[in-house]
Design an enzyme around this catalytic site. Sequence first.
Site, PDB file in Angstrom:
ATOM      1  N   HIS A 163     -15.188  47.831 -24.197  1.00 24.76           N
ATOM      2  CA  HIS A 163     -14.697  49.099 -23.666  1.00 24.76           C
ATOM      3  C   HIS A 163     -15.869  49.856 -23.079  1.00 24.76           C
ATOM      4  CE1 HIS A 163     -12.883  53.132 -23.588  1.00 24.76           C
ATOM      5  NE2 HIS A 163     -11.740  52.498 -23.526  1.00 24.76           N
ATOM      6  N   ASP A 175      -5.881  47.334 -25.732  1.00 22.51           N
ATOM      7  CA  ASP A 175      -5.024  46.541 -24.850  1.00 22.51           C
ATOM      8  C   ASP A 175      -4.732  45.164 -25.429  1.00 22.51           C
ATOM      9  OD1 ASP A 175      -5.039  48.521 -22.714  1.00 22.51           O
ATOM     10  OD2 ASP A 175      -7.131  47.975 -22.455  1.00 22.51           O
TER      11      ASP A 175
END
Length: 501
Positions: A337, A393
């Site tokens: 991320h 995700d």
Amino acid sequence: MVTVPKQAPRQSLTVVDNRTNKVYELPIKHNSVLATDIKKIKSQAGDDRKEDETEQGLRVFDPAYMNTAVVESKITYINGLDGILRYRGYPIEQLVKKSDFLESAFLLIYGELPTKNQYSNWQNEIMHHTYIHSDIEGIFKSFRYDSHPMSMLTSSFATLGAFAPEANPSLRGQKLFTNAASGDPAALQILDKQILRIIGKAPTLAAASYRMRQGRPFNRPAQGLSYTGNFLYLLDHLSGTEYRPHPVLEKALDALFIIHADHEVNCSTATVLQVGSSLVDPYSVVSAGCAALYGPSHGGASESAIRMLMEIGSPENVPAFMAQVEKRERVLVGFGHRVYKNVDPRSTAIRELAEQVFQVTGRNKLLDTATTLADYARKSEFMRSRNLYPNVDFYSGLIYQAMGFPLDFYPVLFAVPRCVGWLAHWRQMMLNPSGVKIWRPRQLYLGEGEREYVEADKRKEKANATPFDAPVEVHHGGDSKRNRLASYKDAAGHTRDRAKL
């Protein structure tokens, strides 16, 4: 390296400009310095290009906003190194376990958890604004049968604004919303009404995009259900009466909505603030946020992660796939991320949800592959050295798939709750006592210097031209080829005859 004499610590940064030997002391506030203070560092142009604008002050070059704070905010706090995410000070883990989506939405937008009376009024108002104009349904029907749901959702939010002219600053005056910063009750009322309308109608618009893809008639919102319960009703109800979604799936989706409600100034929120700084209506602002969220590097990542797992196929294929990733031959989706350099706290909360959902839906067939991939990442030096851990995700896609949502609907499931975060940041901007300044980033111009215009018959082909220096050849369909071979008169009456006889 400049040695500064020892003295009592103070909240400032001392900068020495070696071009001029001038010393500047820049104040530090909240562990940051103002970019406009850096602009005070000026010098006469030396070997610089005129386009470098050296005499106008030093600029900060920060591609992709890697370390630029653009707003002062009280909404969401992220600590990427320690894996912390808090809404208005409340850890995301607590909200997922104890709160519900509408309560967390109130918290994000207004700063505090609502009282029982506030929550009741808030919920009633939101659910009162779930209906959309029947003409908007007609607009959905005008889309192609295979249109992506996010394309339809993005368009429908912009369309929604056309049905609310009273909320358009271009029609009602540019201070329509910013007047609320002074406590103007009429401005506050019009501002908060649009927030109610957007949050209330978001599931209805999202469900319409889904039903359009399914070729099914649109449902009308159901009174008496929860926010996510009503959403599932809009998506799935076919016939009969007293339809009730499964409580585990309803609760899981509600928790996922909390998790996705906000994430500080990410790509789509930055887009919302950028567009909102022009003082356009909030429907256009949310539509712009949807467009940004649509991208595979942002809201489309959960869809891409599932496609990757489907391509890997089974656990025994994980080592070979990761070998390609480590050689940079393949892209790994669902890991790492931009902010988190530790475990994404949202992924921890989602893992628990996944088990609850799988008990109802059955185990996701891709779970073994996903678990093997996550285990490989945990043990891999390549992954650890790059802080590549499973993110939100990676797990949300597994839940969505187990619940039976099509892949291209995943970004829509992200956009519905993220409307709350976008509106929280937009409202905070509108209520800024010092006003709203339009966002206008600078650039470093590296192109040609001043040139004289050259007439067409004197121009020459560029030396060492690359494929990027002119349009590539575009191949058209057969009808275009037939048209090129036809003759006709254009609008000016000139005969065009390109037929090759």
